[in-house]
Design an enzyme around this catalytic site. Structure first.
Site, PDB file in Angstrom:
ATOM      1  N   HIS A  12       0.858  -1.194   0.000  1.00  0.00           N
ATOM      2  CA  HIS A  12       0.000   0.000   0.000  1.00  0.00           C
ATOM      3  C   HIS A  12       0.891   1.241   0.000  1.00  0.00           C
ATOM      4  O   HIS A  12       1.302   1.748   1.041  1.00  0.00           O
ATOM      5  CB  HIS A  12      -0.916  -0.007   1.231  1.00  0.00           C
ATOM      6  CG  HIS A  12      -1.978   1.046   1.189  1.00  0.00           C
ATOM      7  ND1 HIS A  12      -3.323   0.755   1.172  1.00  0.00           N
ATOM      8  CD2 HIS A  12      -1.904   2.407   1.150  1.00  0.00           C
ATOM      9  CE1 HIS A  12      -4.024   1.881   1.144  1.00  0.00           C
ATOM     10  NE2 HIS A  12      -3.167   2.898   1.125  1.00  0.00           N
ATOM     11  N   HIS A  14       1.379   4.995  -2.295  1.00  0.00           N
ATOM     12  CA  HIS A  14       0.865   5.902  -3.329  1.00  0.00           C
ATOM     13  C   HIS A  14       2.014   6.585  -4.067  1.00  0.00           C
ATOM     14  O   HIS A  14       2.912   7.144  -3.444  1.00  0.00           O
ATOM     15  CB  HIS A  14      -0.026   6.969  -2.696  1.00  0.00           C
ATOM     16  CG  HIS A  14      -1.317   6.433  -2.158  1.00  0.00           C
ATOM     17  ND1 HIS A  14      -2.476   6.416  -2.892  1.00  0.00           N
ATOM     18  CD2 HIS A  14      -1.629   5.886  -0.951  1.00  0.00           C
ATOM     19  CE1 HIS A  14      -3.455   5.888  -2.162  1.00  0.00           C
ATOM     20  NE2 HIS A  14      -2.961   5.558  -0.982  1.00  0.00           N
ATOM     21  N   GLU A 200     -10.711   3.660   7.220  1.00  0.00           N
ATOM     22  CA  GLU A 200      -9.588   4.514   7.618  1.00  0.00           C
ATOM     23  C   GLU A 200     -10.090   5.662   8.483  1.00  0.00           C
ATOM     24  O   GLU A 200      -9.368   6.171   9.329  1.00  0.00           O
ATOM     25  CB  GLU A 200      -8.888   5.068   6.369  1.00  0.00           C
ATOM     26  CG  GLU A 200      -7.682   5.942   6.661  1.00  0.00           C
ATOM     27  CD  GLU A 200      -7.010   6.502   5.413  1.00  0.00           C
ATOM     28  OE1 GLU A 200      -5.905   7.040   5.555  1.00  0.00           O
ATOM     29  OE2 GLU A 200      -7.592   6.410   4.308  1.00  0.00           O
TER      30      GLU A 200
END
Length: 331
Positions: A12, A14, A200
């Protein structure tokens, strides 16, 4: 444990949150863009979120400068290469990077050029370093939905050869999954794997929906299942992996402190947890930092670390051959 030398996996991460500050300056020069400053310390300060932000939206402001320069094929290829290079240089053996193709069309770049560029940068790094990788296509939940199918169709050219999965990201509101059912279904029909940012920001129900409505095989963050028993049991029962990002979760106030992060409790209860960076630059972190923080905060043994590493391998969106290679580091 020597955290730097440990083999690591990041599922994970970005792209636009992991750009080198110097690269922002270099690309702005090449593209004749005016930056607020050419001082690398000022640029870094604008790109790194404070250790605690009042909310997720404040954290997301740190993506403005990267968004400015990530509008050419050359910039995307370079940033992709450098991210895999940075990861390889700290013994990350496998990296899945997510990015939003629609964010890179400000200057008219085609979806094909965008996909080709990031995959080309990744493959160049794979050829030079001991790292394997894949890309995940992120759709921002706040963007118009009329282009989602076009994104999926453009990415399909690289499916299982650089691009592997579909994701929904950005600000999280309760119940968002219902709007995206047809798009997740289309992604699955094309052959994409599914991971969804959910849980989240307080809504455990979103995790339940991501799995039951969208078919999520993994969930980005997912930490708010701790206050939603049905979501908790679904994650556990279906063996859905959680992509936890400890530093980021503290920064965005998802948890008050690392010691309050539920990763250890989840792990001890048999939930498939993984350790990830989220954004290397915005969170001012590395996989070495994330592993060290988790191992030290929760007193994990080396055997427990390698168990979590193995969970990451088993839940990676990659081929069996690559998984076997990655498991060889855990022997």
């Amino acid at each position: 444990m020597n955290y730097f030398d440990l083999p690591k996996i990041d599922l994970h991460c970005h792209l636009d949150g992991s750009v080198r500050p110097q690269t922002i300056i270099d690309l702005a020069d090449e593209q004749n863009l005016t930056l607020p400053s050419r001082d690398i310390n000022v640029i870094k300060e604008m790109m790194v979120a404070p250790e605690t932000c009042p909310n997720l939206d404040e954290y997301l402001k740190r993506f403005e400068l990267p968004g400015m320069v990530m509008q050419t094929a050359e910039a995307l290829e370079r940033i992709s290469f450098e991210l895999f290079e940075d990861a390889a240089n700290e013994n990350v053996k496998y990296l899945e990077v997510r990015f939003g193709p629609l964010l890179h069309q400000v200057k008219g770049l085609s979806l094909d050029d965008i996909m080709d560029s990031v995959v080309r940068g990744m493959k160049r790094a794979e050829a030079q370093y001991d790292i394997h990788g894949n890309y995940i296509l992120s759709i921002l939940r706040t963007m118009p939905k009329d282009q989602i199918k076009a994104v999926l169709e453009a990415g399909a050219k690289h499916l299982n050869d650089g691009i592997v999965a579909f994701d929904l990201a950005g600000s999280e509101v309760p119940g968002f999954c219902h709007e995206f059912v047809p798009y997740a279904q289309y992604a699955k029909e094309l052959g994409y794997r599914i991971t969804i940012h959910a849980g989240e920001q307080g809504a455990g129900q979103n995790v339940y929906d991501a799995i039951s409505l969208l078919g999520a095989e993994r969930v980005g963050h997912g930490i708010f299942i701790h206050n939603h028993p049905e979501a908790y049991q679904l994650v556990k029962g279906e063996e859905v992996a959680l992509e936890t990002c400890p530093s980021s979760n503290v920064q965005t106030k998802a948890v008050n402190s690392l010691s309050e992060h539920p990763i250890k409790a989840f792990y001890k209860d048999g939930i498939a947890v993984t350790i990830n960076t989220d954004n290397r630059t915005v969170s001012n972190t590395t996989m070495t930092d994330e592993v060290r923080k988790v191992v030290e905060a929760f007193e994990l043994t080396e055997a427990e670390y390698f168990d979590i590493y193995t969970i990451s391998v088993n839940n990676a969106f990659t081929s069996d051959a690559v998984k076997q290679h990655l498991l060889s580091f855990a022997q």
